[in-house]
Scaffold this motif. Structure first.
Motif, PDB file in Angstrom:
ATOM      1  N   MET A   1       0.839  -1.177   0.000  1.00  0.00           N
ATOM      2  CA  MET A   1       0.000   0.000   0.000  1.00  0.00           C
ATOM      3  C   MET A   1       0.888   1.246   0.000  1.00  0.00           C
ATOM      4  O   MET A   1       1.869   1.322   0.732  1.00  0.00           O
ATOM      5  CB  MET A   1      -0.895  -0.003   1.232  1.00  0.00           C
ATOM      6  CG  MET A   1      -1.848   1.144   1.277  1.00  0.00           C
ATOM      7  SD  MET A   1      -3.048   0.884   2.581  1.00  0.00           S
ATOM      8  CE  MET A   1      -2.858   2.410   3.431  1.00  0.00           C
ATOM      9  N   ILE A   2       0.547   2.223  -0.794  1.00  0.00           N
ATOM     10  CA  ILE A   2       1.329   3.446  -0.876  1.00  0.00           C
ATOM     11  C   ILE A   2       0.984   4.354   0.301  1.00  0.00           C
ATOM     12  O   ILE A   2      -0.166   4.705   0.513  1.00  0.00           O
ATOM     13  CB  ILE A   2       1.082   4.173  -2.210  1.00  0.00           C
ATOM     14  CG1 ILE A   2       1.585   3.303  -3.374  1.00  0.00           C
ATOM     15  CG2 ILE A   2       1.766   5.531  -2.225  1.00  0.00           C
ATOM     16  CD1 ILE A   2       1.257   3.847  -4.737  1.00  0.00           C
ATOM     17  N   TYR A   5       4.700   9.820  -0.994  1.00  0.00           N
ATOM     18  CA  TYR A   5       5.520  10.038  -2.185  1.00  0.00           C
ATOM     19  C   TYR A   5       6.718  10.903  -1.826  1.00  0.00           C
ATOM     20  O   TYR A   5       6.704  11.610  -0.830  1.00  0.00           O
ATOM     21  CB  TYR A   5       4.696  10.747  -3.268  1.00  0.00           C
ATOM     22  CG  TYR A   5       3.493   9.951  -3.706  1.00  0.00           C
ATOM     23  CD1 TYR A   5       3.579   9.073  -4.768  1.00  0.00           C
ATOM     24  CD2 TYR A   5       2.285  10.079  -3.033  1.00  0.00           C
ATOM     25  CE1 TYR A   5       2.475   8.331  -5.168  1.00  0.00           C
ATOM     26  CE2 TYR A   5       1.174   9.334  -3.433  1.00  0.00           C
ATOM     27  CZ  TYR A   5       1.282   8.462  -4.492  1.00  0.00           C
ATOM     28  OH  TYR A   5       0.196   7.731  -4.875  1.00  0.00           O
ATOM     29  N   THR A  31       7.556   6.257  -4.889  1.00  0.00           N
ATOM     30  CA  THR A  31       6.464   5.962  -3.976  1.00  0.00           C
ATOM     31  C   THR A  31       7.048   5.413  -2.691  1.00  0.00           C
ATOM     32  O   THR A  31       8.088   4.745  -2.702  1.00  0.00           O
ATOM     33  CB  THR A  31       5.467   4.925  -4.552  1.00  0.00           C
ATOM     34  OG1 THR A  31       6.156   3.707  -4.803  1.00  0.00           O
ATOM     35  CG2 THR A  31       4.807   5.432  -5.813  1.00  0.00           C
ATOM     36  N   ASP A  33       6.214   2.897   0.178  1.00  0.00           N
ATOM     37  CA  ASP A  33       5.318   1.759   0.295  1.00  0.00           C
ATOM     38  C   ASP A  33       5.397   1.131   1.682  1.00  0.00           C
ATOM     39  O   ASP A  33       6.473   1.076   2.281  1.00  0.00           O
ATOM     40  CB  ASP A  33       5.704   0.722  -0.757  1.00  0.00           C
ATOM     41  CG  ASP A  33       4.581  -0.192  -1.146  1.00  0.00           C
ATOM     42  OD1 ASP A  33       3.707  -0.460  -0.304  1.00  0.00           O
ATOM     43  OD2 ASP A  33       4.585  -0.662  -2.294  1.00  0.00           O
ATOM     44  N   THR A  34       4.250   0.647   2.170  1.00  0.00           N
ATOM     45  CA  THR A  34       4.228   0.012   3.492  1.00  0.00           C
ATOM     46  C   THR A  34       4.577  -1.464   3.429  1.00  0.00           C
ATOM     47  O   THR A  34       4.803  -2.083   4.449  1.00  0.00           O
ATOM     48  CB  THR A  34       2.843   0.157   4.153  1.00  0.00           C
ATOM     49  OG1 THR A  34       1.872  -0.460   3.324  1.00  0.00           O
ATOM     50  CG2 THR A  34       2.498   1.606   4.391  1.00  0.00           C
ATOM     51  N   GLU A  35       4.622  -2.040   2.230  1.00  0.00           N
ATOM     52  CA  GLU A  35       4.928  -3.459   2.086  1.00  0.00           C
ATOM     53  C   GLU A  35       6.291  -3.631   1.439  1.00  0.00           C
ATOM     54  O   GLU A  35       6.632  -2.946   0.484  1.00  0.00           O
ATOM     55  CB  GLU A  35       3.861  -4.142   1.232  1.00  0.00           C
ATOM     56  CG  GLU A  35       2.489  -4.068   1.855  1.00  0.00           C
ATOM     57  CD  GLU A  35       1.402  -4.571   0.929  1.00  0.00           C
ATOM     58  OE1 GLU A  35       1.705  -4.954  -0.221  1.00  0.00           O
ATOM     59  OE2 GLU A  35       0.241  -4.560   1.347  1.00  0.00           O
ATOM     60  N   ASP A  36       7.054  -4.577   1.963  1.00  0.00           N
ATOM     61  CA  ASP A  36       8.367  -4.888   1.407  1.00  0.00           C
ATOM     62  C   ASP A  36       8.256  -6.238   0.699  1.00  0.00           C
ATOM     63  O   ASP A  36       8.238  -7.276   1.354  1.00  0.00           O
ATOM     64  CB  ASP A  36       9.410  -4.937   2.520  1.00  0.00           C
ATOM     65  CG  ASP A  36      10.818  -5.095   2.004  1.00  0.00           C
ATOM     66  OD1 ASP A  36      10.986  -5.467   0.818  1.00  0.00           O
ATOM     67  OD2 ASP A  36      11.757  -4.855   2.770  1.00  0.00           O
ATOM     68  N   TYR A  59       6.817   4.247   6.256  1.00  0.00           N
ATOM     69  CA  TYR A  59       6.973   3.381   5.097  1.00  0.00           C
ATOM     70  C   TYR A  59       8.142   2.435   5.301  1.00  0.00           C
ATOM     71  O   TYR A  59       8.968   2.608   6.189  1.00  0.00           O
ATOM     72  CB  TYR A  59       7.163   4.213   3.825  1.00  0.00           C
ATOM     73  CG  TYR A  59       8.326   5.186   3.863  1.00  0.00           C
ATOM     74  CD1 TYR A  59       9.536   4.862   3.275  1.00  0.00           C
ATOM     75  CD2 TYR A  59       8.207   6.430   4.479  1.00  0.00           C
ATOM     76  CE1 TYR A  59      10.597   5.752   3.296  1.00  0.00           C
ATOM     77  CE2 TYR A  59       9.255   7.318   4.501  1.00  0.00           C
ATOM     78  CZ  TYR A  59      10.462   6.972   3.913  1.00  0.00           C
ATOM     79  OH  TYR A  59      11.506   7.845   3.943  1.00  0.00           O
ATOM     80  N   ARG A  63      10.131   3.008  -3.930  1.00  0.00           N
ATOM     81  CA  ARG A  63      10.142   2.501  -5.307  1.00  0.00           C
ATOM     82  C   ARG A  63      10.146   3.658  -6.290  1.00  0.00           C
ATOM     83  O   ARG A  63       9.396   4.612  -6.119  1.00  0.00           O
ATOM     84  CB  ARG A  63       8.893   1.655  -5.573  1.00  0.00           C
ATOM     85  CG  ARG A  63       8.817   0.424  -4.739  1.00  0.00           C
ATOM     86  CD  ARG A  63       7.639  -0.392  -5.168  1.00  0.00           C
ATOM     87  NE  ARG A  63       7.239  -1.269  -4.094  1.00  0.00           N
ATOM     88  CZ  ARG A  63       6.399  -2.248  -4.236  1.00  0.00           C
ATOM     89  NH1 ARG A  63       5.838  -2.465  -5.399  1.00  0.00           N
ATOM     90  NH2 ARG A  63       6.075  -3.009  -3.222  1.00  0.00           N
TER      91      ARG A  63
END
Length: 66
Positions: A1-2, A5, A31, A33-36, A59, A63
């Motif tokens: 999930m973003i 930015y 971006t 992002d909360t997911e790796d 975050y 990316r």
């Protein structure tokens, strides 16, 4: 999930403030992002304040866009 930015000057802004920054000509190139995807168990969070509203943007990965 973003979560947010960052632009080319390393200015961080939250996802909600992106719309307010767009008219000023500031365009994100990354971006936040909360997911790796490479390490789903990653519990390390990077926290930066949003330049526009001051809210914390948390975050895990950055990316590049496009």
């Amino acid at each position: 999930m973003i979560a947010g930015y960052a632009d080319r000057d390393d200015v961080v802004f939250c996802a909600e403030c992106r719309a307010t920054r767009r008219p000023s000509g500031t365009r994100p190139d990354r971006t936040l992002d909360t997911e790796d995807p490479e390490d789903p168990d990653n519990n390390f969070w990077i926290v930066d304040p949003c330049e526009t509203c001051g809210r914390e943007v948390q975050y895990r990965t950055i990316r590049m866009l496009g």
